[in-house]
Design a protein around this motif. Structure first.
Motif, PDB file in Angstrom:
ATOM      1  N   PHE A 245       5.463   5.734 -12.047  1.00 50.55           N
ATOM      2  CA  PHE A 245       6.566   4.807 -12.203  1.00 50.55           C
ATOM      3  C   PHE A 245       6.054   3.507 -12.828  1.00 50.55           C
ATOM      4  N   PRO A 246       6.790   2.921 -13.784  1.00 49.99           N
ATOM      5  CA  PRO A 246       6.325   1.715 -14.476  1.00 49.99           C
ATOM      6  C   PRO A 246       6.131   0.529 -13.528  1.00 49.99           C
ATOM      7  N   PHE A 247       4.973  -0.090 -13.609  1.00 54.70           N
ATOM      8  CA  PHE A 247       4.610  -1.211 -12.746  1.00 54.70           C
ATOM      9  C   PHE A 247       3.856  -2.237 -13.568  1.00 54.70           C
ATOM     10  N   PHE A 248       4.212  -3.513 -13.390  1.00 53.43           N
ATOM     11  CA  PHE A 248       3.466  -4.597 -14.025  1.00 53.43           C
ATOM     12  C   PHE A 248       3.263  -5.701 -12.999  1.00 53.43           C
ATOM     13  N   GLY A 249       2.002  -6.009 -12.699  1.00 49.01           N
ATOM     14  CA  GLY A 249       1.686  -7.072 -11.763  1.00 49.01           C
ATOM     15  C   GLY A 249       0.929  -8.187 -12.458  1.00 49.01           C
ATOM     16  N   ALA A 250       1.394  -9.424 -12.287  1.00 47.01           N
ATOM     17  CA  ALA A 250       0.724 -10.575 -12.877  1.00 47.01           C
ATOM     18  C   ALA A 250      -0.022 -11.335 -11.783  1.00 47.01           C
TER      19      ALA A 250
ATOM     20  N   ARG B 209       0.838  -1.206   0.000  1.00 48.61           N
ATOM     21  CA  ARG B 209       0.000   0.000   0.000  1.00 48.61           C
ATOM     22  C   ARG B 209       0.867   1.248   0.000  1.00 48.61           C
ATOM     23  N   ASP B 210       1.896   1.255   0.831  1.00 46.40           N
ATOM     24  CA  ASP B 210       2.766   2.429   0.910  1.00 46.40           C
ATOM     25  C   ASP B 210       3.506   2.668  -0.398  1.00 46.40           C
ATOM     26  N   HIS B 211       4.061   1.600  -0.985  1.00 42.44           N
ATOM     27  CA  HIS B 211       4.896   1.779  -2.166  1.00 42.44           C
ATOM     28  C   HIS B 211       4.085   1.913  -3.450  1.00 42.44           C
ATOM     29  N   LEU B 212       2.922   1.312  -3.516  1.00 41.64           N
ATOM     30  CA  LEU B 212       2.086   1.496  -4.703  1.00 41.64           C
ATOM     31  C   LEU B 212       1.555   2.922  -4.778  1.00 41.64           C
ATOM     32  N   ALA B 213       1.363   3.554  -3.639  1.00 45.72           N
ATOM     33  CA  ALA B 213       0.947   4.960  -3.648  1.00 45.72           C
ATOM     34  C   ALA B 213       1.996   5.804  -4.358  1.00 45.72           C
TER      35      ALA B 213
ATOM     36  N   GLY C 222      -5.104  -7.953  -7.707  1.00 47.64           N
ATOM     37  CA  GLY C 222      -5.655  -7.642  -6.399  1.00 47.64           C
ATOM     38  C   GLY C 222      -5.014  -6.419  -5.772  1.00 47.64           C
ATOM     39  N   LEU C 223      -3.690  -6.259  -5.978  1.00 53.66           N
ATOM     40  CA  LEU C 223      -2.991  -5.106  -5.411  1.00 53.66           C
ATOM     41  C   LEU C 223      -3.478  -3.800  -6.022  1.00 53.66           C
TER      42      LEU C 223
ATOM     43  N   GLY D   8      -6.164  -3.335  -7.864  1.00 56.71           N
ATOM     44  CA  GLY D   8      -7.601  -3.191  -7.669  1.00 56.71           C
ATOM     45  C   GLY D   8      -7.935  -2.645  -6.299  1.00 56.71           C
ATOM     46  N   THR D   9      -7.186  -3.090  -5.288  1.00 51.90           N
ATOM     47  CA  THR D   9      -7.442  -2.644  -3.918  1.00 51.90           C
ATOM     48  C   THR D   9      -6.974  -1.213  -3.693  1.00 51.90           C
ATOM     49  N   VAL D  10      -5.741  -0.915  -4.119  1.00 50.56           N
ATOM     50  CA  VAL D  10      -5.220   0.433  -3.898  1.00 50.56           C
ATOM     51  C   VAL D  10      -6.001   1.464  -4.703  1.00 50.56           C
ATOM     52  N   GLY D  11      -6.573   1.025  -5.838  1.00 45.82           N
ATOM     53  CA  GLY D  11      -7.380   1.935  -6.646  1.00 45.82           C
ATOM     54  C   GLY D  11      -8.826   2.007  -6.220  1.00 45.82           C
TER      55      GLY D  11
END
Length: 262
Positions: free
Chosen positions: A110-115, A99-103, A120-121, A123-126
């Motif tokens: 910053f470029p992020f790709f989650g598989a 939560r802290d770092h995805l913010a 869930g990450l 979707g939750t933070v958003g």
């Protein structure tokens, strides 16, 4: 080299930006699964293994993460679900760390790709809705690219429909506000989406090939990802269909961001 006119300084020659490594964040406690995940992502993304630095968050959560060292962040799948009713202390710590770092990732673009777990990450933070309504047993499924996905550079080169490997207990039921749906499926309506400028999540596993899929299903036998015999059917389909096409999203992602400067 053509000489410059008298009194005019030649244009500065800027070398291409040096390629930066990528950061793989893993949550798998099994050494064999974690090691195979790092190799699978590196292979699928077209990276040398040394250019994909792995941090196993189930072991340690770095207090300070210097994102400037990396071209982007990649998150693999794992045993955690946002919708889990019972969560261990380690899982709660990992979720708080994300939560802290995805913010920061979303605020800076910053470029992020989650598989898989990345769905869930993000979707939750958003503040979307993540539930078990659209879970899928381990299988090969057909993924359809949306018009928005066809226009996104991370999906460049993919056909309108392609096959990919899945196996997940939860999925997006309602996308976060402002998210863009990039790919969909028959049983799971959200197979890939983008949140903000550069944050991507895929429900399918673009890092896997048939051999890696077989190994992972064997490691997680009895964890509820398939019924008896389902693993054999899933692996047979992975060998029958062209599942390698799904890796294009990882190759595009790393190609676009290998020299990321923010």
């Amino acid at each position: 080299m053509t000489p410059s006119p008298a009194g005019v300084a030649p244009a500065a020659q800027h070398p291409p930006a040096a390629a930066k490594p990528f950061l793989l964040l893993s949550t798998r406690a099994e050494d064999a699964a974690a090691h195979a995940e790092q190799l699978s992502f590196a292979r699928a993304a077209g990276l040398a293994p040394a250019m994909l630095h792995q941090v196993r968050l189930e072991r340690r959560r770095p207090r300070d993460l210097d994102l400037s060292r990396y071209g982007g962040v990649i998150v693999g799948g794992g045993p955690y679900n946002a919708s889990d009713e019972m969560k261990s202390a380690v899982q709660l710590e990992v979720e708080a760390w994300f939560r802290d770092h995805l913010a920061e990732v979303l605020e800076t673009g910053f470029p992020f790709f989650g598989a898989c777990y990345g769905v869930g990450l993000l979707g939750t933070v958003g503040r979307g809705r993540v539930s078990r309504k659209h879970g899928e047993e381990a299988a090969v499924v057909e993924v359809s690219v949306t018009p928005e996905g066809a226009a996104d550079p991370v999906l460049e080169g993919l056909p309108e429909r392609f096959h990919a490997m899945v196996g997940h207990k939860e999925a997006i039921e309602e996308l976060p506000a402002g998210a863009t749906l990039l790919a969909t499926g028959a049983a799971c309506p959200v197979q890939m989406f983008r949140l903000g400028r550069n944050a991507y999540a895929s429900q399918f596993h673009p890092e896997l090939d048939a051999d890696a899929f077989e190994q992972r299903l064997r490691i997680y036998a009895g964890h509820g990802y398939y019924q008896p015999g389902g693993n054999d059917r899933a692996v047979a389909d992975a060998r029958r269909f062209d599942v390698a096409r799904s890796a294009q999203v990882l190759r595009n992602f790393t190609r676009l961001h290998s020299g990321h400067r923010g």
